[in-house]
Design an enzyme around this catalytic site. Structure first.
Site, mmCIF file in Angstrom:
data_model
loop_
_atom_site.group_PDB
_atom_site.id
_atom_site.type_symbol
_atom_site.label_atom_id
_atom_site.label_comp_id
_atom_site.label_asym_id
_atom_site.label_seq_id
_atom_site.Cartn_x
_atom_site.Cartn_y
_atom_site.Cartn_z
ATOM 1 N N TYR A 1 -0.862 -1.217 -7.002
ATOM 2 C CA TYR A 1 -1.818 -2.224 -7.456
ATOM 3 C C TYR A 1 -1.215 -3.524 -7.976
ATOM 4 C CZ TYR A 1 -5.023 1.654 -6.980
ATOM 5 O OH TYR A 1 -5.756 2.704 -6.470
ATOM 6 N N ASP B 1 -3.040 10.453 3.775
ATOM 7 C CA ASP B 1 -1.676 10.043 3.455
ATOM 8 C C ASP B 1 -0.695 11.079 3.984
ATOM 9 O OD1 ASP B 1 -2.809 7.912 2.071
ATOM 10 O OD2 ASP B 1 -2.811 8.998 0.167
#
Length: 305
Positions: free
Chosen positions: A211, A252
């Site tokens: 982030y 993922d």
């Protein structure tokens, strides 16, 4: 269309959820939709009444409630369509141990692991070799994700997670690269988007790398051979289907230097800003962010019809 945008809540990923919701609201309003942003923390009991006043809901929740299927179950009772998977698929994907068991049943490789629903006894020894990853069994966004190299670090990670009353997953570290791949489409017509190669700036793809502005590089399409790209895409669709998901998801993976692929987990409500992974993958195919959001909502409306 009158859209109820459900975000926030009280999980550790609350702020990430609200940040993404702002991008979703702006994109949908730009395309002419009437959007009501509802933070679950403003009154969970208001959700049913609000849902009945809207044509559809768009969920941008991370963690619990939201990814556990609770909100989806309530919306089902209200007869309000929403994008993405239903309660059962959402819960199975959020629970990493359940997801990994289903991966193996479907023939997908996944790292070896130990599931610890409660703190083990003082004489417990992990059967897996170091280094290991230790994580919350139902957490996300790499919050409280630990890479441990010895018994002392393992104990510290377990103490942290069990002090928060979390179930724990201990997982073998697979050397290699991090690759993620989104899937979109109606049930039975799912297709994989272009995979993304993630190049962490730190030791592993942690919360900061995900982030922060100076975080990991996210290369889309991933610079992989056609054969490896197809292998990742096929595995992403297989993971999506084995969990009984619908609409979209993102899986993922770890990809070894020898080309071996290991599924880690599936996200049923992946990040939704125009800079998030699934929107990046859609953009690589020429699909604008707002167009992607509308497509996901159209699947929801078709399911209701």
């Amino acid at each position: 269309m009158r859209i109820l945008l459900v975000a926030g809540g009280w999980s550790t990923e609350r702020e990430i959820s609200l940040k993404g919701a702002a991008s979703i609201a702006a994109a949908l309003r730009e395309r002419g939709h009437d959007v009501t942003l509802f933070d679950l923390s403003d009154g969970f009991d208001k959700l049913l009444a609000l849902a009945e006043k809207h044509d559809a809901a768009f969920l941008n929740l991370h963690g619990q409630p939201g990814e556990d299927g609770l909100v989806q179950a309530i919306l089902d009772r209200a007869g309000c369509p929403y994008q993405g998977s239903g309660p059962a698929g959402s819960f199975l994907a959020l629970n990493k141990a359940a997801g990994k068991a289903l991966f193996r049943l479907a023939g997908l490789r996944t790292p070896d692991y130990e599931f610890l629903p409660v703190r083990p006894g003082a004489d417990w020894k992990c059967s897996l070799p170091f280094p290991l990853f230790v994580k919350s069994n139902t957490g996300g966004s790499s919050i409280d994700l630990f890479r441990v190299n010895d018994e002392a670090q393992l104990k510290e990670a377990l103490d942290t997670l069990f002090s928060q009353h979390q179930e724990v997953l201990v997982e073998t570290l697979i050397p290699g690269r991090e690759v993620t791949c989104g899937v979109v489409g109606r049930e039975g017509e799912e297709r994989a988007l272009a995979p993304v190669l993630i190049v962490p700036k730190r030791e592993f793809f942690d919360f900061h790398d995900k982030y922060a502005a100076d975080g990991a590089a996210e290369i889309c399409p991933a610079p992989l051979s056609a054969e490896l790209t197809a292998k990742v895409q096929e595995a992403a669709v297989a993971a999506h289907r084995c969990l009984g998901l619908s609409g979209y998801s993102r899986t993922d993976f770890r990809l070894t230097d020898e080309g071996e692929l290991f599924a880690l987990e599936v996200n049923t409500l992946p990040g939704m800003t125009d800079a998030s992974l699934v929107p990046k993958e859609a953009a690589a195919e020429g699909m604008a962010f707002g167009e992607l959001l509308e497509m996901l909502l159209s699947y929801a409306m078709e399911k209701k019809a």
